[in-house]
Design a protein around this motif. Structure first.
Motif, PDB file in Angstrom:
ATOM      1  N   LYS A  53       0.835  -1.208   0.000  1.00 17.01           N
ATOM      2  CA  LYS A  53       0.000   0.000   0.000  1.00 17.01           C
ATOM      3  C   LYS A  53       0.866   1.253   0.000  1.00 17.01           C
ATOM      4  O   LYS A  53       0.548   2.239  -0.666  1.00 17.01           O
ATOM      5  N   LEU A  54       1.954   1.216   0.752  1.00 21.74           N
ATOM      6  CA  LEU A  54       2.869   2.357   0.768  1.00 21.74           C
ATOM      7  C   LEU A  54       3.464   2.585  -0.608  1.00 21.74           C
ATOM      8  O   LEU A  54       3.555   3.721  -1.087  1.00 21.74           O
ATOM      9  N   LYS A  55       3.886   1.508  -1.241  1.00 14.39           N
ATOM     10  CA  LYS A  55       4.500   1.612  -2.570  1.00 14.39           C
ATOM     11  C   LYS A  55       3.531   2.236  -3.575  1.00 14.39           C
ATOM     12  O   LYS A  55       3.937   3.013  -4.432  1.00 14.39           O
ATOM     13  N   ASN A  56       2.244   1.912  -3.430  1.00 18.13           N
ATOM     14  CA  ASN A  56       1.228   2.416  -4.353  1.00 18.13           C
ATOM     15  C   ASN A  56       0.605   3.740  -3.892  1.00 18.13           C
ATOM     16  O   ASN A  56      -0.312   4.242  -4.540  1.00 18.13           O
ATOM     17  N   GLY A  57       1.089   4.271  -2.767  1.00 12.51           N
ATOM     18  CA  GLY A  57       0.578   5.549  -2.278  1.00 12.51           C
ATOM     19  C   GLY A  57      -0.811   5.480  -1.677  1.00 12.51           C
ATOM     20  O   GLY A  57      -1.491   6.499  -1.566  1.00 12.51           O
ATOM     21  N   LYS A  58      -1.255   4.297  -1.268  1.00 14.40           N
ATOM     22  CA  LYS A  58      -2.605   4.116  -0.721  1.00 14.40           C
ATOM     23  C   LYS A  58      -2.602   4.261   0.798  1.00 14.40           C
ATOM     24  O   LYS A  58      -2.877   3.318   1.535  1.00 14.40           O
ATOM     25  N   PHE A  59      -2.279   5.469   1.239  1.00 15.22           N
ATOM     26  CA  PHE A  59      -2.268   5.781   2.669  1.00 15.22           C
ATOM     27  C   PHE A  59      -2.345   7.282   2.821  1.00 15.22           C
ATOM     28  O   PHE A  59      -2.169   8.026   1.861  1.00 15.22           O
ATOM     29  N   VAL A  60      -2.669   7.707   4.026  1.00 11.73           N
ATOM     30  CA  VAL A  60      -2.666   9.137   4.329  1.00 11.73           C
ATOM     31  C   VAL A  60      -1.739   9.356   5.516  1.00 11.73           C
ATOM     32  O   VAL A  60      -1.515   8.449   6.322  1.00 11.73           O
ATOM     33  N   TYR A  61      -1.214  10.555   5.611  1.00 12.56           N
ATOM     34  CA  TYR A  61      -0.305  10.869   6.706  1.00 12.56           C
ATOM     35  C   TYR A  61      -0.655  12.238   7.267  1.00 12.56           C
ATOM     36  O   TYR A  61      -1.305  13.054   6.600  1.00 12.56           O
ATOM     37  N   GLU A  62      -0.216  12.454   8.492  1.00 12.62           N
ATOM     38  CA  GLU A  62      -0.426  13.737   9.155  1.00 12.62           C
ATOM     39  C   GLU A  62       0.754  13.988  10.078  1.00 12.62           C
ATOM     40  O   GLU A  62       1.208  13.078  10.778  1.00 12.62           O
ATOM     41  N   PHE A  63       1.262  15.202  10.070  1.00 10.17           N
ATOM     42  CA  PHE A  63       2.345  15.574  10.967  1.00 10.17           C
ATOM     43  C   PHE A  63       1.760  15.929  12.330  1.00 10.17           C
ATOM     44  O   PHE A  63       0.822  16.717  12.416  1.00 10.17           O
ATOM     45  N   LEU A  64       2.306  15.336  13.379  1.00  5.68           N
ATOM     46  CA  LEU A  64       1.895  15.636  14.747  1.00  5.68           C
ATOM     47  C   LEU A  64       3.082  16.286  15.460  1.00  5.68           C
ATOM     48  O   LEU A  64       4.126  15.654  15.622  1.00  5.68           O
ATOM     49  N   PRO A  65       2.953  17.539  15.875  1.00  7.06           N
ATOM     50  CA  PRO A  65       4.082  18.222  16.522  1.00  7.06           C
ATOM     51  C   PRO A  65       4.365  17.664  17.904  1.00  7.06           C
ATOM     52  O   PRO A  65       3.581  16.889  18.459  1.00  7.06           O
ATOM     53  N   GLU A  66       5.494  18.081  18.466  1.00  7.03           N
ATOM     54  CA  GLU A  66       5.829  17.682  19.832  1.00  7.03           C
ATOM     55  C   GLU A  66       4.692  18.068  20.757  1.00  7.03           C
ATOM     56  O   GLU A  66       4.025  19.081  20.555  1.00  7.03           O
ATOM     57  N   PRO A  85       4.040  16.737  40.280  1.00  8.53           N
ATOM     58  CA  PRO A  85       3.749  16.833  38.845  1.00  8.53           C
ATOM     59  C   PRO A  85       4.833  16.123  38.027  1.00  8.53           C
ATOM     60  O   PRO A  85       6.003  16.126  38.389  1.00  8.53           O
ATOM     61  N   SER A  86       4.413  15.487  36.957  1.00  9.38           N
ATOM     62  CA  SER A  86       5.379  14.851  36.061  1.00  9.38           C
ATOM     63  C   SER A  86       5.041  15.255  34.635  1.00  9.38           C
ATOM     64  O   SER A  86       3.882  15.372  34.265  1.00  9.38           O
ATOM     65  N   LYS A  87       6.074  15.475  33.843  1.00 12.43           N
ATOM     66  CA  LYS A  87       5.909  15.863  32.449  1.00 12.43           C
ATOM     67  C   LYS A  87       6.249  14.686  31.552  1.00 12.43           C
ATOM     68  O   LYS A  87       7.176  13.942  31.822  1.00 12.43           O
ATOM     69  N   LYS A  88       5.479  14.557  30.498  1.00 10.47           N
ATOM     70  CA  LYS A  88       5.755  13.535  29.499  1.00 10.47           C
ATOM     71  C   LYS A  88       5.842  14.231  28.153  1.00 10.47           C
ATOM     72  O   LYS A  88       4.888  14.891  27.727  1.00 10.47           O
ATOM     73  N   LEU A  89       6.969  14.126  27.494  1.00  6.97           N
ATOM     74  CA  LEU A  89       7.178  14.746  26.187  1.00  6.97           C
ATOM     75  C   LEU A  89       7.014  13.688  25.104  1.00  6.97           C
ATOM     76  O   LEU A  89       7.625  12.618  25.177  1.00  6.97           O
ATOM     77  N   THR A  90       6.174  13.986  24.131  1.00  6.16           N
ATOM     78  CA  THR A  90       6.001  13.102  22.975  1.00  6.16           C
ATOM     79  C   THR A  90       6.703  13.764  21.794  1.00  6.16           C
ATOM     80  O   THR A  90       6.435  14.922  21.484  1.00  6.16           O
ATOM     81  N   ASN A  91       7.597  13.030  21.149  1.00  4.59           N
ATOM     82  CA  ASN A  91       8.328  13.561  19.998  1.00  4.59           C
ATOM     83  C   ASN A  91       7.396  13.879  18.846  1.00  4.59           C
ATOM     84  O   ASN A  91       6.313  13.312  18.737  1.00  4.59           O
ATOM     85  N   SER A  92       7.842  14.762  17.969  1.00  5.37           N
ATOM     86  CA  SER A  92       7.072  15.009  16.754  1.00  5.37           C
ATOM     87  C   SER A  92       7.144  13.750  15.898  1.00  5.37           C
ATOM     88  O   SER A  92       8.144  13.017  15.913  1.00  5.37           O
ATOM     89  N   ARG A  93       6.063  13.505  15.169  1.00  2.00           N
ATOM     90  CA  ARG A  93       5.985  12.254  14.417  1.00  2.00           C
ATOM     91  C   ARG A  93       4.981  12.380  13.294  1.00  2.00           C
ATOM     92  O   ARG A  93       4.206  13.320  13.242  1.00  2.00           O
ATOM     93  N   LEU A  94       5.007  11.400  12.414  1.00  7.57           N
ATOM     94  CA  LEU A  94       4.009  11.290  11.362  1.00  7.57           C
ATOM     95  C   LEU A  94       3.017  10.210  11.758  1.00  7.57           C
ATOM     96  O   LEU A  94       3.415   9.122  12.170  1.00  7.57           O
ATOM     97  N   LEU A  95       1.741  10.514  11.639  1.00  7.75           N
ATOM     98  CA  LEU A  95       0.679   9.526  11.802  1.00  7.75           C
ATOM     99  C   LEU A  95       0.384   8.999  10.413  1.00  7.75           C
ATOM    100  O   LEU A  95       0.146   9.770   9.478  1.00  7.75           O
ATOM    101  N   ILE A  96       0.410   7.676  10.265  1.00  2.00           N
ATOM    102  CA  ILE A  96       0.181   7.040   8.971  1.00  2.00           C
ATOM    103  C   ILE A  96      -1.054   6.157   9.087  1.00  2.00           C
ATOM    104  O   ILE A  96      -1.100   5.265   9.934  1.00  2.00           O
ATOM    105  N   ASN A  97      -2.059   6.425   8.264  1.00  2.00           N
ATOM    106  CA  ASN A  97      -3.305   5.651   8.262  1.00  2.00           C
ATOM    107  C   ASN A  97      -3.425   4.840   6.985  1.00  2.00           C
ATOM    108  O   ASN A  97      -3.172   5.351   5.894  1.00  2.00           O
ATOM    109  N   PHE A  98      -3.846   3.609   7.153  1.00  2.00           N
ATOM    110  CA  PHE A  98      -4.118   2.713   6.015  1.00  2.00           C
ATOM    111  C   PHE A  98      -5.586   2.393   5.967  1.00  2.00           C
ATOM    112  O   PHE A  98      -6.237   2.223   6.936  1.00  2.00           O
TER     113      PHE A  98
END
Length: 98
Positions: A53-66, A85-98
């Motif tokens: 599916k990736l090879k054929n471009g049959k997916f969507v993506y979205e950038f998720l900031p930190e 209090p505790s902090k949790k940092l999530t890195n920036s990433r791409l969400l890929i949906n099939f």
């Protein structure tokens, strides 16, 4: 196959440089997905289907900031309340949906 979600870590700098070139982003995702995605708990057959599916471009993506989440915990000891209090940092990433 139901809709599946995967993530790939990317830097904000990479996104700023790449965001206007969809063909480059899709090629990057296809080339890196084989070894750089999460969650990784999929079978080899499913992974092969996803790569097709990736090879054929049959997916969507979205950038998720930190993102930073703050969680408040507290404990009571000798009749006194202590906030922790505790902090949790999530890195920036791409969400890929099939």
């Amino acid at each position: 196959m139901d809709e599946l979600e995967f993530y790939m870590d990317v830097s904000p700098e990479w996104w700023v440089k790449s965001r206007k070139d969809e063909s480059y982003i899709k090629k990057y995702i296809y080339e890196k997905f084989e070894y750089d995605f999460y969650p990784r708990n999929i079978s080899a057959d499913v992974k092969s289907t996803l790569l097709d599916k990736l090879k054929n471009g049959k997916f969507v993506y979205e950038f998720l900031p930190e993102d930073e989440n703050i969680k408040e915990n507290y404990s009571i000891w000798n009749g006194k309340i202590s906030n922790q209090p505790s902090k949790k940092l999530t890195n920036s990433r791409l969400l890929i949906n099939f």
